[in-house]
Design an enzyme around this catalytic site. Structure first.
Site, mmCIF file in Angstrom:
data_model
loop_
_atom_site.group_PDB
_atom_site.id
_atom_site.type_symbol
_atom_site.label_atom_id
_atom_site.label_comp_id
_atom_site.label_asym_id
_atom_site.label_seq_id
_atom_site.Cartn_x
_atom_site.Cartn_y
_atom_site.Cartn_z
ATOM 1 C CD GLU A 343 -3.126 -1.072 2.211
ATOM 2 O OE1 GLU A 343 -2.990 -0.176 3.104
ATOM 3 O OE2 GLU A 343 -3.989 -1.368 2.192
ATOM 4 C CD GLU A 447 -3.946 -5.511 3.686
ATOM 5 O OE1 GLU A 447 -4.723 -4.712 4.270
ATOM 6 O OE2 GLU A 447 -2.687 -5.441 3.970
#
Ligand SMILES: *[C@@H]1O[C@H](CO)[C@@H](O)[C@H](O)[C@H]1NC(C)=O
Ligand SMILES: *[C@@H]1O[C@H](CO)[C@@H](O)[C@H](O)[C@H]1NC(C)=O
Ligand SMILES: *[C@@H]1O[C@H](CO)[C@@H](O)[C@H](O)[C@H]1NC(C)=O
Ligand SMILES: *[C@@H]1O[C@H](CO)[C@@H](O)[C@H](O)[C@H]1NC(C)=O
Ligand SMILES: *[C@@H]1O[C@H](CO)[C@@H](O)[C@H](O)[C@H]1NC(C)=O
Length: 505
Positions: A343, A447
């Site tokens: 991320e 995720e």
């Protein structure tokens, strides 16, 4: 006639050739195996919300690195503010507080701090005047926060020259009061303090406990939070892999740079032993890079600033971490993939720096293994989910990681149970279709979680929501991973969800 047959044969050959090319461009030919994984979040990279009790014994635990403080003068009733967000004087003339009025702590010890302002300068003194001009923490002033008592929000701020700050007028803030007494509301040295942000990551916990205590706390956590039985449970309940977040300091174990603590590498070694024993695959996921790639506590940011990738040096250093980890585990039959960086956040983590880093990181993995998959995480805050396709298309065995949460963002605020489920089957499904291309990289939903903003949902609602996500993310060409395995928030704990019959693989 003959020509026509030849043409047909030629055409058939072409089709076969194209098919072979397409199916081997990425990954292994006819990729069938897909990860059904769980994230071992909160283990080797601390996240306080996953296990808050870890922070309980830190002295002055309200004042950790990155804590945002706001100070309202009791005399002017206005907030202390770095004028222009930083680069000049401090004033006390703002009637409401937001970015410019927030001071981020750098913790020196439990009572001494530096303050960092919105534009990233540190607070210091220019004669008696309080200013925020220094870009370097070393040149800045240190301060004590003196509370009226443990329960009070009234404080004084004392500079290292021994003088207290005072609000002389709304536009003049100085450090020139040597004697104070009592706590009266006409005293210009007194402020009402509010805490506007908190961070509880690896930096906060290790610096919070300090050099003596942190090693003991972290080792205890690493050896108890995830244990061999967890791997056994994961393997026996329909999953085939774990994604393990790690921090950059793991590569200099056993003596990582301050404030980090050695020992996480030993825990990762154990993870590989257990994965091999129970036949699980491992994806190593670099979750925290030097200087933070997204400013969040989960990338071990010190104060919310995101500075990774601004220099070639930080990119090089990160490639070395990947090199180290791949070299160490390349021979393990369990090492299945290396994710180069979790991320990164747009716009500070630029496409340019990431294209460079992903390419160099990819080559670092390939130095040690020709088969391990290399995973590129999409950027947070980017609206272009195919932005790494041009890079990935040239790199065999590359994978794009997309994260699909239904919890962050206003669009989920008022959704009902059914609307959430429809969102998975319609919107997420088309998001996933958009990135799934016949000749593009493999796709990993790295995720997701069966949690939402719905209040008062019952077990069956959660079951349907989890199943919807399994139905859709099960189509991801590389597989998926639930976030996370253990968590005090039960829906975020896959262990709890499985043991209580909320989800089944
Ligand atoms: C601090 O950094 C900013 C932005 O890089 C620069 O414009 C400024 O001149 C620097 N200030 C000092 C005092 O070095
Ligand atoms: C602070 O609050 C705690 C718990 O309410 C109380 O026991 C303690 O006496 C208070 N301390 C002061 C200085 O008021
Ligand atoms: C606060 O004081 C500064 C410095 O004099 C001034 O530039 C600014 O406009 C003032 N802001 C408000 C909201 O009064
Ligand atoms: C959610 O619903 C409430 C009440 O109807 C409304 O006030 C609010 O603006 C809505 N929020 C969003 C983000 O749509
Ligand atoms: C989901 O997709 C539908 C149909 O394309 C669209 O109308 C809707 O706005 C999307 N919902 C959200 C929250 O993006």
């Amino acid at each position: 006639m003959k020509n026509c047959i030849n043409l047909k044969i030629w055409f058939l050959n072409l089709i076969i050739m194209l098919f072979v090319m397409l199916s081997t461009t990425h990954g292994r030919p006819n990729q069938k195996f897909r990860l059904k994984a769980v994230n071992l979040g909160g283990w080797l990279v601390t996240e306080g919300w996953i296990k808050p009790s870890l922070f309980d014994a830190i002295p002055s635990k309200d004042f950790l690195d990155g804590t945002g403080l706001q100070f309202k003068s009791v005399t002017t009733k206005k907030y202390l503010c770095a004028e222009s967000g930083g680069g000049t004087i401090l004033v006390a003339n703002r009637s409401s507080a937001s970015g410019w009025e927030t001071f981020k702590l750098w913790r020196i010890n439990k009572e001494t701090f530096r303050f960092r302002v919105f534009n990233k300068q540190f607070v210091g003194l220019d004669g008696y005047n309080v200013v925020a001009v220094s870009n370097s923490s070393i040149d800045s002033e240190t301060f004590h926060i003196v509370k009226e008592n443990d329960n009070s929000t009234r404080v004084r701020i004392k500079a290292s020259n021994g003088y207290f700050l005072q609000v002389k007028t709304e536009e003049v803030v100085t450090a020139d009061v040597s004697l104070v007494n009592e706590w009266r509301n006409d005293d210009p040295t007194i402020f009402v303090m509010t805490i506007s942000d908190r961070m509880q990551g690896e930096f906060q916990i290790t610096n919070g406990y300090g050099l003596k205590k942190a090693p003991q706390i972290m080792k205890e956590h690493w050896s108890t939070f995830i244990v061999e039985d967890d791997f056994k449970f994961i393997a026996r309940n329909g999953l085939n892999a774990v994604r393990i977040p790690v921090g950059w300091w793991i590569a200099s174990d056993p003596t990582p740079p301050w404030p980090y603590v050695g020992g996480s590498l030993h825990a990762l070694d154990n993870a590989f032993l257990w994965a091999e024993k129970y036949g699980l695959k491992v994806m190593i996921d670099l979750h925290a890079a030097p200087d933070s790639q997204n400013g969040y506590e989960h990338s071990s940011s010190r104060d919310g600033a995101q500075e990774w990738g601004k220099t070639d040096e930080s990119i090089k250093q990160t490639v070395q971490v990947i090199d180290f980890l791949t070299a160490r585990y390349a021979k393990s039959p369990s090492l299945y993939a290396v994710e180069l960086l979790n991320e990164p956040r747009s716009p500070d983590a630029t496409l340019e720096s990431l294209n460079k880093y992903y390419k160099d990181g990819y080559e670092a993995v390939r130095k040690h293994s020709s088969t391990v998959f290399v995973v590129f995480s999409n950027r947070l805050g980017s609206s272009m989910p195919r932005e790494f396709f041009p890079l990935a298309n040239g790199l065999m065995g590359s994978v794009i990681d997309v994260h699909y949460y239904s919890i962050f963002g206003d669009e989920f605020t008022n959704m009902s149970v059914q609307q959430n489920i429809d969102y998975i089957y319609n919107n997420r499904s088309s998001d996933l279709n958009f990135v799934t291309t016949s000749n593009g990289p493999l796709i990993f939903v790295g995720e997701w979680v069966a949690e939402w903003q719905v209040k008062g949902a019952i077990k069956n609602d959660y079951k349907r929501f989890g199943k919807a996500q399994l139905d859709v993310y099960g189509r991801a060409t590389f597989g998926y991973a639930y976030w996370a395995f253990k968590n005090v928030n039960k829906h975020w704990s896959l262990e709890w969800m499985m043991k209580n019959g909320y989800i089944k693989f």
